[in-house]
Design an enzyme around this catalytic site. Structure first.
Site, short mmCIF file in Angstrom:
data_model
loop_
_atom_site.label_atom_id
_atom_site.label_comp_id
_atom_site.label_asym_id
_atom_site.label_seq_id
_atom_site.Cartn_x
_atom_site.Cartn_y
_atom_site.Cartn_z
CG LEU A 1 76.09 44.14 89.23
CD1 LEU A 1 74.99 44.44 88.24
CD2 LEU A 1 77.41 44.75 88.73
N GLY A 2 73.51 42.45 92.66
CA GLY A 2 73.41 41.10 93.23
C GLY A 2 72.77 40.17 92.22
CB THR A 3 70.50 37.27 92.67
OG1 THR A 3 71.23 36.89 93.84
CG2 THR A 3 70.12 36.04 91.89
N GLY B 1 70.17 42.14 90.05
CA GLY B 1 70.88 43.19 89.31
C GLY B 1 71.71 42.60 88.19
CB THR B 2 73.95 39.64 88.09
OG1 THR B 2 74.79 40.16 89.15
CG2 THR B 2 74.81 38.92 87.07
CD GLU C 1 54.53 42.34 86.91
OE1 GLU C 1 53.75 43.05 86.27
OE2 GLU C 1 54.15 41.48 87.71
N GLY D 1 58.10 37.20 91.45
CA GLY D 1 59.27 37.08 90.58
C GLY D 1 58.93 37.36 89.13
CE LYS E 1 57.46 38.09 97.61
NZ LYS E 1 58.01 36.70 97.63
#
Lengths: 437, 437
Positions: A10-12, A14-15, A126, A131, A202
């Site tokens: 629940l970091g960036t 996840g939030t 994805e 991003g 990537k």
């Protein structure tokens, strides 16, 4: 039919993901069928900008991936472990996977996709590249009927931000990196970004999709941007170029081998002189862009925010919806959607960088002798390196600064010529060697 | 499981489509499950650059759309009839539809999608907008969780080609159009392209997807590029702009109405002054680009070839594969894939162009009187139009040429001011009125 997800992290991102799922109004109605069943975090006490009922939260991540009620595991932990083990464990319990974890997929993709194929579950990613830019799904679906020739991308926002500022301000790498760290555009340990490792992960993922084969990450040639100086950027500008950290994956027909139709790929990450009129030259700041060339398509480019909570969460949730949509369509049948699953098992052959044929830019510091350009020319000629331009730019600390741009040359030959030049008495050093697009 | 397609039309795109299907080597393996069962053409004698067995060809298009063996009808006839009737007849016979026909979808989409929904079949149209650029599917799927704020596109290659050449050569519209017709970049009857009608069809389709509602084509405000002169392009350049034919669809929160949360869309096609640093300013020639802005995504842009046999065929075949993949996954179940089907029934409310708030550029020819700029200023002021700049550029045939750029203004007010100005004795004419992005 509703679908239960287990959210790991629940970091960036996840939030951002939880926020989209908690407020589905006005978005795709399918969102209303998605239920955040469990959320796994490292610490229950940390203040959060998203409200999750406390009975949903746990620090026991294993209990989430083995929870029989959960359909889809959304892995947003980042890093290699425990992410890899949790993904594999989730798959063995029949869960579908959505992940933004390029590092795990680039290194353990083979193991993960083999396990997923055996269990008949999806692994969608994805958010792992670009991003919020849709690129993985278009490669699998919309562009799936093309023979892809090449993928050329600016896929790391941090380095593009640094290079953009170096270009606009004329500053040196170390100073702008330090400022970027202060502003939150670069991490405290910037290695993965500035050494090109993140971009290598990537491009390995993109190449695997585009060329339908597995990629060994150690086959990806990788150079970062530490060697790029303000001087190089200024000279490049004069020559009509901008310097970008490009990630390139390219199909190469090998005419020189005896095996019929043997096909090699080039996969590489390095700072590159990009002509100012090229579409990738105008990608500034933290934006990413991915240029795909294929047959019969020609060129398409995808451009957008390469990172950030909202954009990356947009990609994560689109993967969740994709799985939900397919599960809904399939009902009780157990056929995997052939354009969403990943079944190729063979490894692609990757050409060593010494076989690359490209143009080069080199900056050479020499003792100012009248004959030095002649000597350089002879050494290049000895190895079949044909020069497009040789310009003595000026002086630095009593050394003459000479910038050389070659025509197309095999990298191995160019390196041999440089070794010979480096050994010349008149040559002090070769601070920059960059490839030209 | 193999799928039989009936191909209607063997022109540019039909030929490209047949070529991909006939040579699936090295492309997606799913292609090998697609079989061209029948091909409908106007004339059997016409020489073709693709070989189709003569027993597959027919001029009886009705017999194809009713053929019980066919799964998917690929409509590449173009034009309104018989395309519309054939599509509807095919749907009533339970066929899935793939089409590149923006004109039919923009006008009869409501009828077609209602029929498709009733029969439980798919209607896919990736090739209808942006040629080979994946944009329809990303809007439905990858970007589906976003609240889209706006779509801004260069979606007509012919007009972008003409404007690009006017910009680089300084030529006038009529001359460059004539040359473009000679070179095959513009059709003998260029009306649909240069009047913006083709772009209007496309933005109506994109808006319908982005805002999940039906669009009445007559609500789309449409201006072409005939009025754009070499002078305007030169003045725009001096002001830091390029002129592009933009197709815009935008959500507009209406604060001024009494109805709560009433939401209107603006949908419009017109030549526009685009700031030179804007991503759309660098889209040259026949290329297309579509910029999507949404929440939480931010901005993404899709760029590529907007037309052409190969690129458009790539989009057509990707739709065919999508349907095949979903049919394979679904097996004998009859659930439609919720992200591929289109079920919205309501019509969007479109704001009249007079309510648009935008900046304007106008070029005004006046008799050279000392006070004329003062009179213009007073007339603009009478209607609340605030000016950013007023420049007297020069003289033409004893008339002074004045270029005005406004701040944001409601279009209705601006038009009233112009009407007042047009009536001034000192004003000869107002040859150009353009909006500014």
């Amino acid at each position: 039919m509703a679908f239960k997800i287990g959210l790991l992290g629940l970091g960036t991102v996840g939030t951002g993901t939880a926020k989209i799922l908690q407020d589905p109004t006005g978005r795709n109605p399918l969102l209303q069928t998605i239920d955040i069943h469990r959320v796994g975090v490292r610490s229950l006490d940390k203040p959060r900008s998203v409200k999750v009922p406390s009975e949903v939260m746990t620090t026991d991540l294993e209990s989430i991936v083995t929870d029989p009620e959960i359909d889809i595991i959304v892995e947003l932990l980042g890093g290699l472990e425990p992410a890899r083990s949790l993904i594999l464990n989730a798959i063995s319990h029949g869960k579908h996977i959505v992940t933004a974890n390029k590092a795990v997929i680039a290194r353990y993709g083979a193991e993960i996709f083999t396990a997923a194929e055996e269990k008949g579950v999806y692994v969608l990613l994805e958010a792992a590249v670009g991003g919020g830019i849709p690129v993985i799904q278009p490669l699998k679906q919309s562009l799936g009927v093309n023979q892809i020739h090449s993928i050329t991308g600016i896929v790391n926002g941090t380095t593009n931000y640094i290079l953009t500022r170096m270009e606009s301000e004329g500053g040196e790498f170390a100073d702008i990196l330090a400022d970027a760290q202060k502003l939150g555009y670069a991490e405290a340990d910037p290695t993965a970004d500035v050494e090109g490792l993140d971009a290598a992960d990537k491009i390995a993922i993109l190449a695997s999709l585009a060329f339908a084969g597995r990629i060994k990450l150690e086959d990806v040639h990788c150079e970062g941007i530490r060697q790029v100086s303000a001087a190089d950027i200024a000279y490049a500008q004069n020559l009509g170029f901008v310097i970008k950290l490009l990630a390139v994956a390219k199909r190469e027909a090998r005419v020189a081998t005896s095996e019929p139709e043997s096909e090699m790929l080039q996969i590489r990450v390095h700072p590159t002189l990009v002509p100012q009129a090229h579409p990738l030259a105008s990608i500034h700041g933290v934006y990413n862009a991915i240029l795909v060339e294929g047959e019969p398509l020609g060129q398409v480019m995808f451009f957008g925010p390469g990172a950030g909570s909202g954009p990356t969460a947009s990609a994560v949730v689109s993967d969740i919806l994709n799985i939900a949509a397919v599960l809904k369509t399939a009902g009780e049948t157990h056929h995997l959607h052939p354009l969403l699953s990943c079944v190729h098992q063979h490894y692609c052959s990757i050409a060593p960088i010494s076989e690359l044929v490209t143009r080069f830019y080199a900056r050479i510091m020499t003792k100012d002798r009248p004959s030095v350009i002649g000597h350089l020319g002879i050494s290049f000629g000895n190895h079949g390196v044909s020069l497009e331009s040789v310009v003595q730019i000026g002086f630095q600390n009593e050394l003459a600064e000479i910038v050389v741009v070659t025509h197309d040359v095999r990298e191995g030959n160019f390196r041999k010529a440089l070794a010979e030049i480096q050994a010349l008495e008149a040559v002090d050093s070769i601070p920059s060697i960059l490839r030209v697009l």
